[in-house]
Enzyme design. Sequence first.
Site, PDB file in Angstrom:
ATOM      1  CB  ALA A 122      27.408  55.271  30.437  1.00 29.91           C
TER       2      ALA A 122
ATOM      3  CB  SER B 259      36.038  54.044  30.793  1.00 28.23           C
ATOM      4  OG  SER B 259      35.045  54.722  31.521  1.00 28.23           O
ATOM      5  CG  ASN B 260      31.014  54.905  29.165  1.00 23.84           C
ATOM      6  OD1 ASN B 260      30.757  55.987  29.687  1.00 23.84           O
ATOM      7  ND2 ASN B 260      30.697  53.759  29.748  1.00 23.84           N
ATOM      8  CG  HIS B 261      33.181  59.515  25.044  1.00 28.32           C
ATOM      9  ND1 HIS B 261      34.452  59.998  25.154  1.00 28.32           N
ATOM     10  CD2 HIS B 261      33.128  58.859  23.862  1.00 28.32           C
ATOM     11  CE1 HIS B 261      35.152  59.667  24.086  1.00 28.32           C
ATOM     12  NE2 HIS B 261      34.358  58.958  23.291  1.00 28.32           N
TER      13      HIS B 261
END
Length: 410
Positions: free
Chosen positions: A279, A212-214
């Site tokens: 995102a 995943s991402n922030h």
Amino acid sequence: MKGTKIVLGVGGGIAAYKAVMLARELGRRGAELRVLLTPSATRFIGAPTFGGITGRAAITDLWDPGYPGEVHVELSEWADAMVIAPATANLMARVCAGMADDVVLATLSCMNGPRLLAPAMHERMWLSPATQRNAERLQKDGMQLVGPVRGPLASGESGWGRLAGAETIADAVEQAIATARAPEQARPLTGRHVVISAGPTQEDIDPVRFISNHSSGRMGFALARVAVARGARVSLVAGPTRIAPPEGAELHSVRSARDMQSAIESLVGDCHILIMSAAVADYRPAEIAEQKLKKADKGAEMRIELVKNPDILAGLGAARKGALPVLIGFAMETHDVLNYARGKLRSKGADLIVANEAAVGFGRDDTQVTLVSEENDEVLPPGSKLEAAARILDCAAERLEAAEASTTKS
Ligand code: CTP
């Protein structure tokens, strides 16, 4: 929020200490505050604590000598909005019953302006039929609930019932005041369907791990909040986030990029404005292991084969042909921001790319973006995500009008 006056009521729950953070956040945004405590809130937090933050100690009883008239009447006339945080199950029940036997409830019952409650309690209390019934009743009576959110609870367990974050509650108050001030004709998106994607996606590796991402989802949620306030029907397609989604938007919760793609594709049929602020993970594991991967089977190194995810925005941009009048994307870059944003404008067939720099950070309430289009680059001043959202939706509305005018002509 300069020039706005807010009454913050604090209920008696363990989350009462977080009301201090909320008072600070509202103050940081320029609002003037009066804080009221219920008798049980004083068992969790002291009235003088708020003095250091707002310049006045909190009021704890209806007969406060600082108010020559009636405190609740004076304060409800003074305030632009009232927010109660935390709102306990008991407090919600008392509000439902119309009780006014302490300074918080009496003031709330007198308020004409927006009234918001941020519930916080144990998950079982929140999910109990009585509290759920009361939550529904409060909304029918015109109050707005902010949260609760899912997360760690005071009991050490995790679940629904955690107080929404100070920034989320402050956003809701700010938006509620803006909506209350805006006359009916200032709802330029009435009758429009706005689809917004927000947050990260999660791509499973095995049953317990994912890529995943922030992304926090704050920007997409701010867009949804403003679009709802401007009268739009809002579909919010959100990856997993830790913040409370705005009231009034139709929430579609998704996890992977492919889930997000099918949710969006099912919504775009009658969509006027689509904003891809999510995102989206560009790659996903080629295979999802059915069982947890064990390191004993892997040795010192492990490789995960990734395959490309569909580019949702580019797919919609290529297929729009007259449908989907306004298409907006985001570009988060670490360098060469505007060049990459211009490239994405063309490669994705978007009308506008909201460009921002990764260095600004994740999960923040403020931002600094540039709106990149074929016509020009508009550099927005640093400000809150709500302010950026307001400008992005101004541009979207202008483009929608222009697109409709050109269709009518041809
Ligand atoms: N986007 C999308 N589908 C993807 C990847 C991105 O719809 N699989 C959208 C994002 O929501 C955003 C825009 O495309 O609106 C740009 O996303 P970004 O991650 O900045 O760009 P990428 O196309 O992924 O390119 P790169 O990661 O190489 O910068």
